[in-house]
Design a protein around this motif. Structure first.
Motif, mmCIF file in Angstrom:
data_model
loop_
_atom_site.group_PDB
_atom_site.id
_atom_site.type_symbol
_atom_site.label_atom_id
_atom_site.label_comp_id
_atom_site.label_asym_id
_atom_site.label_seq_id
_atom_site.Cartn_x
_atom_site.Cartn_y
_atom_site.Cartn_z
ATOM 1 N N GLU A 1 -10.545 -1.139 10.121
ATOM 2 C CA GLU A 1 -10.445 -2.051 8.834
ATOM 3 C C GLU A 1 -10.152 -1.392 7.958
ATOM 4 N N ILE A 2 -10.117 -2.329 6.825
ATOM 5 C CA ILE A 2 -10.151 -1.711 5.341
ATOM 6 C C ILE A 2 -10.950 -2.565 4.218
ATOM 7 N N PHE A 3 -11.058 -1.644 3.238
ATOM 8 C CA PHE A 3 -12.262 -1.520 2.311
ATOM 9 C C PHE A 3 -11.761 -1.650 1.011
ATOM 10 N N LEU A 4 -11.369 -3.285 -0.199
ATOM 11 C CA LEU A 4 -11.553 -2.564 -1.394
ATOM 12 C C LEU A 4 -13.261 -2.666 -2.077
ATOM 13 N N VAL A 5 -13.051 -1.268 -2.344
ATOM 14 C CA VAL A 5 -13.843 -0.418 -3.271
ATOM 15 C C VAL A 5 -13.690 -0.786 -4.998
ATOM 16 N N TYR A 6 -14.837 -1.481 -5.377
ATOM 17 C CA TYR A 6 -14.648 -2.108 -7.069
ATOM 18 C C TYR A 6 -15.391 -0.738 -7.746
ATOM 19 N N PRO A 7 -15.052 -0.646 -8.887
ATOM 20 C CA PRO A 7 -15.449 -0.270 -10.115
ATOM 21 C C PRO A 7 -17.479 0.378 -9.800
ATOM 22 N N GLN A 8 -17.811 -1.072 -9.902
ATOM 23 C CA GLN A 8 -19.115 -0.914 -9.553
ATOM 24 C C GLN A 8 -19.485 -0.557 -8.530
ATOM 25 N N GLY A 9 -18.910 -0.388 -7.561
ATOM 26 C CA GLY A 9 -19.580 0.207 -6.041
ATOM 27 C C GLY A 9 -19.725 -0.551 -5.194
ATOM 28 N N ASN A 10 -19.342 -2.547 -5.542
ATOM 29 C CA ASN A 10 -19.292 -3.045 -4.249
ATOM 30 C C ASN A 10 -17.954 -3.193 -3.391
ATOM 31 N N TYR A 11 -17.890 -4.010 -2.414
ATOM 32 C CA TYR A 11 -16.212 -3.538 -1.610
ATOM 33 C C TYR A 11 -16.805 -5.185 -1.125
ATOM 34 N N ILE A 12 -15.310 -5.179 -1.099
ATOM 35 C CA ILE A 12 -14.789 -6.403 0.466
ATOM 36 C C ILE A 12 -13.775 -5.636 1.527
ATOM 37 N N THR A 13 -12.845 -6.312 2.400
ATOM 38 C CA THR A 13 -13.187 -6.526 3.749
ATOM 39 C C THR A 13 -11.703 -7.615 3.905
ATOM 40 N N THR A 14 -11.027 -6.936 4.450
ATOM 41 C CA THR A 14 -10.457 -8.366 4.548
ATOM 42 C C THR A 14 -10.538 -9.372 5.871
ATOM 43 N N SER A 15 -9.560 -10.185 5.772
ATOM 44 C CA SER A 15 -9.875 -11.357 6.394
ATOM 45 C C SER A 15 -8.440 -11.908 7.340
ATOM 46 N N PRO A 16 -8.746 -12.856 8.873
ATOM 47 C CA PRO A 16 -8.046 -13.047 9.933
ATOM 48 C C PRO A 16 -6.340 -13.955 8.681
ATOM 49 N N HIS A 17 -7.159 -14.277 7.562
ATOM 50 C CA HIS A 17 -5.919 -15.079 7.016
ATOM 51 C C HIS A 17 -5.655 -14.071 6.055
ATOM 52 N N THR A 18 -6.069 -13.259 5.985
ATOM 53 C CA THR A 18 -5.383 -12.294 4.312
ATOM 54 C C THR A 18 -5.717 -10.850 4.754
ATOM 55 N N PRO A 19 -5.008 -10.374 6.049
ATOM 56 C CA PRO A 19 -5.058 -8.667 6.818
ATOM 57 C C PRO A 19 -4.537 -7.566 5.774
ATOM 58 N N PHE A 20 -4.440 -8.241 3.738
ATOM 59 C CA PHE A 20 -4.018 -6.666 3.340
ATOM 60 C C PHE A 20 -5.264 -6.735 2.211
ATOM 61 N N LEU A 21 -4.412 -5.682 1.914
ATOM 62 C CA LEU A 21 -5.492 -5.572 0.488
ATOM 63 C C LEU A 21 -4.705 -4.862 -0.757
ATOM 64 N N GLN A 22 -4.555 -5.015 -1.685
ATOM 65 C CA GLN A 22 -4.008 -4.004 -2.804
ATOM 66 C C GLN A 22 -5.046 -3.760 -4.281
ATOM 67 N N ILE A 23 -4.358 -3.106 -4.852
ATOM 68 C CA ILE A 23 -5.119 -1.969 -6.140
ATOM 69 C C ILE A 23 -4.515 -2.633 -6.713
ATOM 70 N N GLY A 24 -4.325 -2.129 -7.804
ATOM 71 C CA GLY A 24 -3.154 -1.778 -9.160
ATOM 72 C C GLY A 24 -1.905 -2.869 -9.478
ATOM 73 N N GLU A 25 -1.026 -2.828 -9.690
ATOM 74 C CA GLU A 25 0.037 -3.887 -10.268
ATOM 75 C C GLU A 25 0.496 -4.307 -9.515
ATOM 76 N N SER A 26 -0.426 -5.625 -8.845
ATOM 77 C CA SER A 26 -0.370 -6.334 -7.349
ATOM 78 C C SER A 26 -0.043 -7.316 -7.472
ATOM 79 N N LYS A 27 0.875 -8.125 -8.126
ATOM 80 C CA LYS A 27 1.589 -9.421 -8.514
ATOM 81 C C LYS A 27 2.522 -10.292 -7.910
#
Length: 267
Positions: free
Chosen positions: A126-152
């Motif tokens: 598993e991978i999780f993106l942890v936000y400054p507020q402390g909450n987090y999200i994980t991946t899905s079958p349709h989006t199996p990647f996470l990015q932070i910073g200059e992502s666009k």
């Protein structure tokens, strides 16, 4: 600035990050944004960091202290990756709150964002993106990647290539191309580029690269990508009006000799 990406696949996990933290006119600073934690044969974690450098370093130090001191809650004690993400989020939020008043008066942002990934024993990858507020999200079958910073800038190639069944090697190359595309468009993202590939159930870090800008493999990859993307563009189907214009031009071409003969007849 920063750009980090993590990819969750059927075969394992891929992590990649740049190392530039400052790109002013007269100063370029680099710090590693990829950090690993492990208990041999039991659990492995990879942490990617973006945002305020002081905050990220303080959080990293606390993670290490909790593990070394045998704290009641640490990366050694969590039973699930989601628990690790919640624990990381709490440490991140608490560290920001220590300095929020002073930093806000100085118009300085203490926020930090993390990507945490890994495996505990034979549990799920598993991978999780942890936000400054402390909450987090994980991946899905349709989006199996996470990015932070200059992502666009690096997202389009990931959207087109990455699926859960993508082989690890292909995903690692795609991550490098994603970072290279970002560096082409944003000078605040730069080398060294770190890449870590984790194979499912290995519980060990065996495939790690740190690529400077002049690295032979990185240069070869960049040239191959540039050449092939140009070729792919040149091979795109033409518009109907382009074909009609080409036919018209071909039909009205007259050689110099024929032009002279025509002028002579007209006289």
């Amino acid at each position: 600035m920063t750009y980090c990406v993590a990819i969750a696949l059927d075969e394992g996990l891929v992590f990649a990050s740049d190392s530039r933290t400052n790109a002013g006119a007269d100063q370029i600073s680099t710090y590693s944004k990829m950090h690993t934690f492990d208990t041999e044969g039991e659990r492995v974690f990879v942490l990617l960091a973006a945002g305020n450098l002081a905050t990220t370093q303080a959080v990293l130090n606390q993670l290490k202290r909790d593990m070394d001191d045998g704290a009641g809650e640490s990366l050694n004690t969590v039973q699930h990756l989601s628990e690790a993400a919640a624990y990381l989020g709490r440490l991140n939020r608490e560290e920001q709150e220590k300095h929020t008043g002073a930093l806000s008066r100085a118009e300085f942002n203490p926020d930090a964002t993390f990507i945490l990934g890994g495996q505990i024993e034979k549990g799920p990858l598993e991978i999780f993106l942890v936000y400054p507020q402390g909450n987090y999200i994980t991946t899905s079958p349709h989006t199996p990647f996470l990015q932070i910073g200059e992502s666009k800038y690096g997202k389009p190639v990931l959207d087109r290539i990455i699926t859960p069944s993508t082989p690890l090697g292909d995903a690692a190359r795609c991550a490098l191309v994603s970072i290279d595309s970002t560096m082409q468009s944003n000078v605040t993202v730069g080398p060294p580029i770190e890449v870590l590939v984790y194979e499912k159930d290995s519980l060990a870090f065996e495939h790690y690269l740190c690529l400077e800008n002049d690295d032979a493999y990185l240069q070869t990859l960049k040239r191959a990508w540039d050449e092939n993307i140009r070729k792919a563009f040149q091979d795109l189907p033409r518009f109907d009006w382009e074909s009609a214009r080409d036919r018209k031009r071909r039909g009205t071409q007259v050689s110099g000799r024929k032009k002279a003969a025509r002028k002579k007849r007209e006289k």
